[in-house]
Motif scaffolding. Structure first.
Motif, PDB file in Angstrom:
ATOM      1  N   ALA A 102       0.821  -1.216   0.000  1.00 31.16           N
ATOM      2  CA  ALA A 102       0.000   0.000   0.000  1.00 31.16           C
ATOM      3  C   ALA A 102       0.852   1.263   0.000  1.00 31.16           C
ATOM      4  O   ALA A 102       0.589   2.209  -0.753  1.00 31.16           O
ATOM      5  N   LEU A 103       1.881   1.296   0.829  1.00 30.40           N
ATOM      6  CA  LEU A 103       2.730   2.482   0.904  1.00 30.40           C
ATOM      7  C   LEU A 103       3.451   2.712  -0.419  1.00 30.40           C
ATOM      8  O   LEU A 103       3.526   3.851  -0.902  1.00 30.40           O
ATOM      9  N   GLU A 104       3.969   1.657  -1.004  1.00 29.47           N
ATOM     10  CA  GLU A 104       4.680   1.779  -2.280  1.00 29.47           C
ATOM     11  C   GLU A 104       3.761   2.321  -3.376  1.00 29.47           C
ATOM     12  O   GLU A 104       4.205   3.085  -4.239  1.00 29.47           O
ATOM     13  N   VAL A 105       2.495   1.930  -3.340  1.00 31.44           N
ATOM     14  CA  VAL A 105       1.531   2.422  -4.336  1.00 31.44           C
ATOM     15  C   VAL A 105       1.349   3.934  -4.200  1.00 31.44           C
ATOM     16  O   VAL A 105       1.348   4.668  -5.191  1.00 31.44           O
ATOM     17  N   HIS A 106       1.232   4.410  -2.961  1.00 30.49           N
ATOM     18  CA  HIS A 106       1.063   5.852  -2.753  1.00 30.49           C
ATOM     19  C   HIS A 106       2.313   6.622  -3.193  1.00 30.49           C
ATOM     20  O   HIS A 106       2.208   7.704  -3.792  1.00 30.49           O
ATOM     21  N   VAL A 107       3.487   6.078  -2.893  1.00 30.84           N
ATOM     22  CA  VAL A 107       4.731   6.712  -3.338  1.00 30.84           C
ATOM     23  C   VAL A 107       4.784   6.763  -4.856  1.00 30.84           C
ATOM     24  O   VAL A 107       5.170   7.774  -5.456  1.00 30.84           O
ATOM     25  N   HIS A 108       4.380   5.673  -5.498  1.00 29.44           N
ATOM     26  CA  HIS A 108       4.370   5.602  -6.968  1.00 29.44           C
ATOM     27  C   HIS A 108       3.511   6.721  -7.563  1.00 29.44           C
ATOM     28  O   HIS A 108       3.944   7.423  -8.499  1.00 29.44           O
ATOM     29  N   TYR A 109       2.314   6.906  -7.024  1.00 31.91           N
ATOM     30  CA  TYR A 109       1.424   7.931  -7.581  1.00 31.91           C
ATOM     31  C   TYR A 109       1.921   9.348  -7.280  1.00 31.91           C
ATOM     32  O   TYR A 109       1.752  10.262  -8.106  1.00 31.91           O
ATOM     33  N   LEU A 110       2.543   9.533  -6.118  1.00 29.25           N
ATOM     34  CA  LEU A 110       3.133  10.846  -5.843  1.00 29.25           C
ATOM     35  C   LEU A 110       4.245  11.156  -6.834  1.00 29.25           C
ATOM     36  O   LEU A 110       4.366  12.294  -7.319  1.00 29.25           O
TER      37      LEU A 110
ATOM     38  N   LYS B 149       4.480  10.073  -9.886  1.00 34.12           N
ATOM     39  CA  LYS B 149       3.867  10.361 -11.179  1.00 34.12           C
ATOM     40  C   LYS B 149       3.389  11.811 -11.244  1.00 34.12           C
ATOM     41  O   LYS B 149       3.467  12.462 -12.290  1.00 34.12           O
ATOM     42  N   LYS B 150       2.920  12.336 -10.116  1.00 29.69           N
ATOM     43  CA  LYS B 150       2.361  13.678 -10.078  1.00 29.69           C
ATOM     44  C   LYS B 150       3.401  14.758  -9.810  1.00 29.69           C
ATOM     45  O   LYS B 150       3.214  15.919 -10.220  1.00 29.69           O
ATOM     46  N   LEU B 151       4.501  14.391  -9.132  1.00 32.22           N
ATOM     47  CA  LEU B 151       5.481  15.397  -8.721  1.00 32.22           C
ATOM     48  C   LEU B 151       6.856  15.219  -9.367  1.00 32.22           C
ATOM     49  O   LEU B 151       7.724  16.062  -9.187  1.00 32.22           O
ATOM     50  N   GLY B 152       7.045  14.128 -10.070  1.00 34.33           N
ATOM     51  CA  GLY B 152       8.344  13.864 -10.688  1.00 34.33           C
ATOM     52  C   GLY B 152       8.988  12.640 -10.070  1.00 34.33           C
ATOM     53  O   GLY B 152       8.957  12.455  -8.848  1.00 34.33           O
ATOM     54  N   SER B 153       9.600  11.822 -10.902  1.00 36.38           N
ATOM     55  CA  SER B 153      10.128  10.535 -10.447  1.00 36.38           C
ATOM     56  C   SER B 153      11.263  10.671  -9.438  1.00 36.38           C
ATOM     57  O   SER B 153      11.476   9.795  -8.606  1.00 36.38           O
TER      58      SER B 153
ATOM     59  N   ILE C 229      12.791  12.997   1.168  1.00 35.72           N
ATOM     60  CA  ILE C 229      12.857  14.148   0.274  1.00 35.72           C
ATOM     61  C   ILE C 229      14.087  14.934   0.708  1.00 35.72           C
ATOM     62  O   ILE C 229      14.131  15.456   1.819  1.00 35.72           O
ATOM     63  N   GLU C 230      15.079  14.981  -0.158  1.00 34.89           N
ATOM     64  CA  GLU C 230      16.314  15.666   0.192  1.00 34.89           C
ATOM     65  C   GLU C 230      16.170  17.169  -0.053  1.00 34.89           C
ATOM     66  O   GLU C 230      15.353  17.594  -0.873  1.00 34.89           O
ATOM     67  N   PRO C 231      16.954  17.995   0.646  1.00 40.89           N
ATOM     68  CA  PRO C 231      16.823  19.438   0.512  1.00 40.89           C
ATOM     69  C   PRO C 231      16.960  19.934  -0.917  1.00 40.89           C
ATOM     70  O   PRO C 231      16.343  20.931  -1.297  1.00 40.89           O
ATOM     71  N   ASP C 232      17.763  19.244  -1.734  1.00 44.69           N
ATOM     72  CA  ASP C 232      17.953  19.697  -3.116  1.00 44.69           C
ATOM     73  C   ASP C 232      17.020  18.992  -4.094  1.00 44.69           C
ATOM     74  O   ASP C 232      17.103  19.208  -5.291  1.00 44.69           O
ATOM     75  N   ASN C 233      16.125  18.137  -3.586  1.00 42.47           N
ATOM     76  CA  ASN C 233      15.140  17.473  -4.447  1.00 42.47           C
ATOM     77  C   ASN C 233      13.925  18.368  -4.613  1.00 42.47           C
ATOM     78  O   ASN C 233      12.941  18.266  -3.893  1.00 42.47           O
ATOM     79  N   VAL C 234      13.996  19.283  -5.543  1.00 39.80           N
ATOM     80  CA  VAL C 234      12.892  20.201  -5.800  1.00 39.80           C
ATOM     81  C   VAL C 234      12.319  19.908  -7.182  1.00 39.80           C
ATOM     82  O   VAL C 234      12.956  19.287  -8.034  1.00 39.80           O
ATOM     83  N   ILE C 235      11.099  20.388  -7.399  1.00 34.10           N
ATOM     84  CA  ILE C 235      10.417  20.157  -8.675  1.00 34.10           C
ATOM     85  C   ILE C 235      10.857  21.206  -9.672  1.00 34.10           C
ATOM     86  O   ILE C 235      10.803  22.416  -9.400  1.00 34.10           O
ATOM     87  N   HIS C 236      11.320  20.756 -10.810  1.00 33.56           N
ATOM     88  CA  HIS C 236      11.731  21.669 -11.891  1.00 33.56           C
ATOM     89  C   HIS C 236      10.716  21.588 -13.012  1.00 33.56           C
ATOM     90  O   HIS C 236      10.484  20.507 -13.563  1.00 33.56           O
ATOM     91  N   THR C 237      10.071  22.685 -13.322  1.00 27.81           N
ATOM     92  CA  THR C 237       9.083  22.701 -14.413  1.00 27.81           C
ATOM     93  C   THR C 237       9.323  23.885 -15.316  1.00 27.81           C
ATOM     94  O   THR C 237      10.033  24.829 -14.950  1.00 27.81           O
TER      95      THR C 237
END
Length: 224
Positions: free
Chosen positions: A189-197, A199-203, A216-224
């Motif tokens: 169940a937890l892995e499924v939620h991580v998978h969908y996050l 998909k929505k926020l970046g691999s 989530i590391e300090p330098d792991n930010v979303i680049h768009t």
């Protein structure tokens, strides 16, 4: 966020239990002080909502035991005892906040958010990480100003990880934060939620630490 609700009034307890679940909390509800003590000894909870006039063990006795053991869990007393002496005693024994019945569920939610925010060591009401903003009060996540559609469990998982940026959170701790006793938890169940996050926020936004958990590391930010 995992909540232990200790309330012996069945009607009131059912209302608070249902309301908090609808707001995305994982809630466990017990109706006497002894069961509450057992639950707190074997499970991790993020916050305790505590009535005082309980069967088998009074709420103040339970709170004294918790603080004597050094348990730092945020405690919000929810009681009909409304005298000034009762409020002072509850706070002096170790409660972090005190609400008198009857009460408004929205105010209870706001007070819980404030306690959780302080226990996490942050002052700002929103969690900001790069272009991502998580608002616990609105139960909303935005990226570059656009709303990101998340399920309640995805939201709770993301909030827990953002509360702990730079720290690895074990799978066990994440499951404890997301699921109450009533859940028949699937092994993945937890892995499924991580998978969908992802998909929505970046691999690369959430990193897996194999055999341990997620970060989530300090330098792991979303680049768009």
């Amino acid at each position: 966020m995992r909540v232990l609700l200790v309330e012996d009034d069945a009607l009131l307890g059912e209302g608070v239990y249902t309301g908090l679940k609808q707001d995305g909390y994982a809630v466990d509800w017990v109706q006497d002080g002894q069961m509450a003590e057992i639950a707190l000894n074997v499970e991790h909870f993020d916050i305790l909502i505590l009535d005082l006039g309980l069967p088998k063990q009074d709420g103040l006795q339970l709170l004294q035991k918790l603080r004597a053991k050094g348990n730092p869990i945020p405690v919000l007393i929810l009681t009909a005892r409304d005298s000034l002496d009762d409020r002072i005693k509850g706070l002096d024994v170790g409660a972090d906040d005190y609400m008198v019945k009857p009460f408004d569920l929205e105010e209870l939610n706001a007070r819980m958010r404030a306690l959780l925010r302080r226990s996490a060591g942050r002052a700002a009401p929103k969690l900001v990480h790069g272009k991502l903003v998580l608002d616990p009060a609105a139960h909303e996540v935005r990226c570059n100003g656009a709303v990101v559609d998340l399920s309640p469990k995805e939201f709770a998982l993301l909030q827990t990880l953002l509360e702990n940026v730079g720290r690895v959170i074990s799978k066990t701790k994440l499951q404890e934060a997301l699921y109450s006793w009533e859940h028949d938890l699937a092994s993945n169940a937890l892995e499924v939620h991580v998978h969908y996050l992802r998909k929505k926020l970046g691999s690369g936004f959430i990193r897996t630490i194999r055999g341990v958990g997620y970060i989530i590391e300090p330098d792991n930010v979303i680049h768009t």
